[in-house]
Design a protein around this motif. Structure first.
Motif, PDB file in Angstrom:
ATOM      1  N   THR A   1       0.820  -1.213   0.000  1.00  0.00           N
ATOM      2  CA  THR A   1       0.000   0.000   0.000  1.00  0.00           C
ATOM      3  C   THR A   1       0.853   1.261   0.000  1.00  0.00           C
ATOM      4  N   ILE A   2       1.814   1.334   0.886  1.00  0.00           N
ATOM      5  CA  ILE A   2       2.585   2.559   1.081  1.00  0.00           C
ATOM      6  C   ILE A   2       3.701   2.709   0.061  1.00  0.00           C
ATOM      7  N   PHE A   3       4.297   1.596  -0.369  1.00  0.00           N
ATOM      8  CA  PHE A   3       5.453   1.670  -1.266  1.00  0.00           C
ATOM      9  C   PHE A   3       5.079   1.494  -2.733  1.00  0.00           C
ATOM     10  N   GLN A   4       3.783   1.559  -3.043  1.00  0.00           N
ATOM     11  CA  GLN A   4       3.394   1.457  -4.446  1.00  0.00           C
ATOM     12  C   GLN A   4       3.971   2.646  -5.211  1.00  0.00           C
ATOM     13  N   GLY A   5       4.433   2.373  -6.412  1.00  0.00           N
ATOM     14  CA  GLY A   5       5.095   3.400  -7.206  1.00  0.00           C
ATOM     15  C   GLY A   5       6.600   3.303  -7.126  1.00  0.00           C
ATOM     16  N   MET A   6       7.109   2.613  -6.109  1.00  0.00           N
ATOM     17  CA  MET A   6       8.554   2.381  -6.028  1.00  0.00           C
ATOM     18  C   MET A   6       8.935   1.237  -6.959  1.00  0.00           C
ATOM     19  N   LYS A   7      10.181   1.242  -7.413  1.00  0.00           N
ATOM     20  CA  LYS A   7      10.688   0.155  -8.231  1.00  0.00           C
ATOM     21  C   LYS A   7      11.852  -0.501  -7.496  1.00  0.00           C
ATOM     22  N   PHE A   8      11.776  -1.825  -7.335  1.00  0.00           N
ATOM     23  CA  PHE A   8      12.811  -2.575  -6.645  1.00  0.00           C
ATOM     24  C   PHE A   8      13.561  -3.455  -7.636  1.00  0.00           C
ATOM     25  N   LYS A   9      14.758  -3.836  -7.271  1.00  0.00           N
ATOM     26  CA  LYS A   9      15.592  -4.675  -8.138  1.00  0.00           C
ATOM     27  C   LYS A   9      15.293  -6.147  -7.885  1.00  0.00           C
ATOM     28  N   GLY A  10      14.047  -6.500  -8.109  1.00  0.00           N
ATOM     29  CA  GLY A  10      13.606  -7.874  -7.888  1.00  0.00           C
ATOM     30  C   GLY A  10      12.297  -7.894  -7.125  1.00  0.00           C
ATOM     31  N   ASN A  11      11.781  -9.095  -6.903  1.00  0.00           N
ATOM     32  CA  ASN A  11      10.496  -9.284  -6.232  1.00  0.00           C
ATOM     33  C   ASN A  11      10.712  -9.323  -4.719  1.00  0.00           C
ATOM     34  N   VAL A  12      10.919  -8.158  -4.117  1.00  0.00           N
ATOM     35  CA  VAL A  12      11.249  -8.097  -2.701  1.00  0.00           C
ATOM     36  C   VAL A  12      10.002  -8.253  -1.834  1.00  0.00           C
ATOM     37  N   THR A  13      10.202  -8.749  -0.636  1.00  0.00           N
ATOM     38  CA  THR A  13       9.134  -8.842   0.363  1.00  0.00           C
ATOM     39  C   THR A  13       9.656  -8.324   1.693  1.00  0.00           C
ATOM     40  N   GLN A  14       8.738  -7.891   2.530  1.00  0.00           N
ATOM     41  CA  GLN A  14       9.097  -7.520   3.891  1.00  0.00           C
ATOM     42  C   GLN A  14       9.257  -8.802   4.708  1.00  0.00           C
ATOM     43  N   THR A  15      10.407  -8.952   5.334  1.00  0.00           N
ATOM     44  CA  THR A  15      10.708 -10.163   6.101  1.00  0.00           C
ATOM     45  C   THR A  15      10.928  -9.795   7.562  1.00  0.00           C
ATOM     46  N   LEU A  16      10.167 -10.432   8.437  1.00  0.00           N
ATOM     47  CA  LEU A  16      10.333 -10.213   9.871  1.00  0.00           C
ATOM     48  C   LEU A  16      11.723 -10.682  10.280  1.00  0.00           C
ATOM     49  N   ALA A  17      12.541  -9.773  10.795  1.00  0.00           N
ATOM     50  CA  ALA A  17      13.946 -10.083  11.078  1.00  0.00           C
ATOM     51  C   ALA A  17      14.211 -10.297  12.562  1.00  0.00           C
ATOM     52  N   THR A  18      13.682  -9.420  13.393  1.00  0.00           N
ATOM     53  CA  THR A  18      13.888  -9.515  14.835  1.00  0.00           C
ATOM     54  C   THR A  18      12.603  -9.158  15.562  1.00  0.00           C
ATOM     55  N   ILE A  19      12.417  -9.759  16.724  1.00  0.00           N
ATOM     56  CA  ILE A  19      11.265  -9.451  17.565  1.00  0.00           C
ATOM     57  C   ILE A  19      11.661  -9.709  19.010  1.00  0.00           C
ATOM     58  N   TRP A  20      11.232  -8.834  19.905  1.00  0.00           N
ATOM     59  CA  TRP A  20      11.630  -8.962  21.302  1.00  0.00           C
ATOM     60  C   TRP A  20      10.500  -8.461  22.209  1.00  0.00           C
ATOM     61  N   ALA A  21      10.493  -8.980  23.426  1.00  0.00           N
ATOM     62  CA  ALA A  21       9.471  -8.627  24.409  1.00  0.00           C
ATOM     63  C   ALA A  21       9.988  -7.525  25.322  1.00  0.00           C
ATOM     64  N   ILE A  22       9.068  -6.663  25.765  1.00  0.00           N
ATOM     65  CA  ILE A  22       9.398  -5.581  26.702  1.00  0.00           C
ATOM     66  C   ILE A  22       8.333  -5.559  27.801  1.00  0.00           C
ATOM     67  N   ILE A  23       8.793  -5.513  29.043  1.00  0.00           N
ATOM     68  CA  ILE A  23       7.888  -5.376  30.190  1.00  0.00           C
ATOM     69  C   ILE A  23       8.302  -4.131  30.961  1.00  0.00           C
ATOM     70  N   ASN A  24       7.394  -3.175  31.036  1.00  0.00           N
ATOM     71  CA  ASN A  24       7.645  -1.935  31.772  1.00  0.00           C
ATOM     72  C   ASN A  24       6.711  -1.870  32.981  1.00  0.00           C
ATOM     73  N   GLU A  25       7.310  -1.959  34.166  1.00  0.00           N
ATOM     74  CA  GLU A  25       6.548  -1.820  35.401  1.00  0.00           C
ATOM     75  C   GLU A  25       6.320  -0.332  35.684  1.00  0.00           C
ATOM     76  N   LYS A  26       5.695  -0.020  36.813  1.00  0.00           N
ATOM     77  CA  LYS A  26       5.393   1.362  37.168  1.00  0.00           C
ATOM     78  C   LYS A  26       6.664   2.208  37.211  1.00  0.00           C
ATOM     79  N   HIS A  27       6.585   3.410  36.635  1.00  0.00           N
ATOM     80  CA  HIS A  27       7.650   4.415  36.579  1.00  0.00           C
ATOM     81  C   HIS A  27       8.769   4.053  35.594  1.00  0.00           C
ATOM     82  N   GLN A  28       8.545   3.063  34.753  1.00  0.00           N
ATOM     83  CA  GLN A  28       9.531   2.705  33.730  1.00  0.00           C
ATOM     84  C   GLN A  28       9.062   3.207  32.367  1.00  0.00           C
ATOM     85  N   TYR A  29      10.005   3.482  31.477  1.00  0.00           N
ATOM     86  CA  TYR A  29       9.676   4.041  30.171  1.00  0.00           C
ATOM     87  C   TYR A  29      10.801   3.728  29.192  1.00  0.00           C
TER      88      TYR A  29
END
Length: 212
Positions: free
Chosen positions: A77-105
């Motif tokens: 949707t967002i990258f329509q109109g762009m031209k890539f050097k091949g049939n690229v896809t978005q690939t999930l590379a990294t993912i991590w969990a975050i826990i913020n208790e009270k007063h954390q940011y």
């Protein structure tokens, strides 16, 4: 008249329907197994896991499938109109969990060497749990030179130097990895629990990474 929206910064917001109780238990189990977590310098007091992309928790696998799907939707949707050097896809590379208790940011930061980033909120109970904030790339100039606060009473999404969103449990956000963002302090007694992630462009046939 034709108004051209130059240099837009789209943020995708999707409300999913996953079992957040199972994902909450999963997050706490990971913290119990690795109490030290990853110290990255921006998570003030909070706990962060290492990359957990290979984890096989049942509900987590469902989440990864949802994220992968919506990354492709954002891309097409967002990258329509762009031209890539091949049939690229978005690939999930990294993912991590975050826990913020009270007063954390989480401090202001971007995600280098990624195309898109995002966050899924396992547990979020409203404003007091801490909003997510996005900063305009020209934040200092807009604040002090273009839209002085002594003149403007309120801003909109075009003129704001900082935009904040109040998440909900089961909400997925996707945005450009270069967009500066942070989270407000958790002022609630219950923790804020989320999963953040990055995606990169790849050529499926060769697994070769493509840089935009």
């Amino acid at each position: 008249m034709n108004i051209i929206p130059l240099f837009t910064v789209p943020v995708m917001k999707i409300q999913l329907d996953l079992d957040t109780d199972k994902l909450t238990e999963f997050a706490f189990q990971m913290r119990d197994n690795d109490k030290k977590g990853l110290a990255d310098g921006i998570n003030n007091g909070g706990w962060q896991s290492n990359n957990i992309i290979e984890e096989n928790h049942e509900e987590f696998k469902k989440l990864k499938k949802e994220i992968t799907h919506h990354l492709q939707v954002y891309h097409s949707t967002i990258f329509q109109g762009m031209k890539f050097k091949g049939n690229v896809t978005q690939t999930l590379a990294t993912i991590w969990a975050i826990i913020n208790e009270k007063h954390q940011y989480v401090d202001w930061h971007t995600h280098p060497f990624a195309t898109l980033s995002g966050v899924f909120y396992i547990k979020h109970d409203g404003v007091e749990n801490g909003n997510i904030l996005f900063k305009h790339p020209e934040h200092p100039q807009m604040t002090y030179l273009n839209w002085p606060s002594e003149i403007v009473e309120s801003y909109n999404e075009v003129t704001s130097s900082v935009v904040n969103l109040t998440p909900k449990s089961n909400m997925l956000l996707i945005f450009p990895a270069w967009l500066n963002h942070s989270t407000a302090m958790n002022l609630y007694n219950d923790p804020r629990i989320s999963l953040s992630f990055n995606s990169i462009l790849k050529l499926p046939e060769t697994n070769e990474r493509k840089v935009v």
